[in-house]
Design a protein around this motif. Structure first.
Motif, short mmCIF file in Angstrom:
data_model
loop_
_atom_site.label_atom_id
_atom_site.label_comp_id
_atom_site.label_asym_id
_atom_site.label_seq_id
_atom_site.Cartn_x
_atom_site.Cartn_y
_atom_site.Cartn_z
N UNK A 64 -18.00 152.82 106.18
CA UNK A 64 -18.81 151.97 105.31
C UNK A 64 -19.84 151.24 106.17
N UNK A 65 -20.98 151.03 105.61
CA UNK A 65 -22.02 150.28 106.29
C UNK A 65 -21.75 148.79 106.05
N UNK A 66 -21.28 148.12 107.08
CA UNK A 66 -20.90 146.71 106.96
C UNK A 66 -22.00 145.77 107.43
N UNK A 67 -23.19 146.28 107.63
CA UNK A 67 -24.26 145.42 108.12
C UNK A 67 -24.62 144.34 107.10
N UNK A 68 -24.59 144.67 105.82
CA UNK A 68 -24.92 143.66 104.82
C UNK A 68 -23.85 142.57 104.78
N UNK A 69 -22.61 142.93 104.99
CA UNK A 69 -21.53 141.93 105.01
C UNK A 69 -21.69 141.02 106.22
N UNK A 70 -21.97 141.60 107.36
CA UNK A 70 -22.14 140.76 108.55
C UNK A 70 -23.40 139.89 108.43
N UNK A 71 -24.44 140.42 107.79
CA UNK A 71 -25.63 139.59 107.55
C UNK A 71 -25.28 138.41 106.63
N UNK A 72 -24.50 138.69 105.60
CA UNK A 72 -24.09 137.63 104.66
C UNK A 72 -23.25 136.57 105.36
N UNK A 73 -22.28 137.04 106.20
CA UNK A 73 -21.43 136.08 106.91
C UNK A 73 -22.22 135.27 107.92
N UNK A 74 -23.15 135.93 108.60
CA UNK A 74 -23.96 135.17 109.54
C UNK A 74 -24.88 134.20 108.82
N UNK A 75 -25.32 134.57 107.63
CA UNK A 75 -26.11 133.65 106.79
C UNK A 75 -25.28 132.46 106.36
N UNK A 76 -24.01 132.67 106.06
CA UNK A 76 -23.14 131.56 105.67
C UNK A 76 -22.91 130.61 106.84
N UNK A 77 -22.70 131.17 108.00
CA UNK A 77 -22.43 130.31 109.13
C UNK A 77 -23.69 129.56 109.55
N UNK A 78 -24.87 130.16 109.42
CA UNK A 78 -26.10 129.45 109.78
C UNK A 78 -26.44 128.39 108.74
N UNK A 79 -26.06 128.61 107.48
CA UNK A 79 -26.29 127.60 106.44
C UNK A 79 -25.39 126.40 106.63
N UNK A 80 -24.18 126.62 107.08
CA UNK A 80 -23.24 125.51 107.25
C UNK A 80 -23.58 124.67 108.50
N UNK A 81 -24.31 125.22 109.43
CA UNK A 81 -24.67 124.48 110.63
C UNK A 81 -25.82 123.53 110.36
N UNK A 82 -26.59 123.73 109.36
CA UNK A 82 -27.76 122.89 109.10
C UNK A 82 -27.43 121.63 108.40
#
Length: 82
Positions: A64-82
């Motif tokens: 499975x192409x998990x790039x979209x999941x990792x992008x989503x998770x990295x987006x969540x972690x970058x949103x929580x840092x702000x």
């Protein structure tokens, strides 16, 4: 009975133990050879069947192409840092 028949019977009777022993050995050898042949055929059939099974078995690997999941998770972690 003719003399030839009597002589033949006496000769057969004298050698009966040897003849019976020889026949018994031949039968035993024939049984062993037959058993080896059966074991070889069953082994070959099992090996060939297993090889065929392994060759035709579907592979249970799903990619499975998990790039979209990792992008989503990295987006969540970058949103929580702000």
């Amino acid at each position: 009975m003719s003399q030839a028949k009597v002589d033949k019977y006496k000769h057969e009777k004298a050698n009966r133990k040897k003849t019976n022993a020889r026949n018994k050995v031949k039968r035993a050898i024939a049984k062993v050879v037959a058993a080896v042949a059966v074991v070889a055929l069953v082994g070959w059939g099992g090996y060939s069947g297993y090889q065929y099974y392994e060759k035709t078995r579907p592979v249970n690997c799903y990619y499975a192409d998990l790039s979209s999941v990792s992008d989503y998770l990295s987006g969540l972690s970058s949103d929580s840092e702000q």
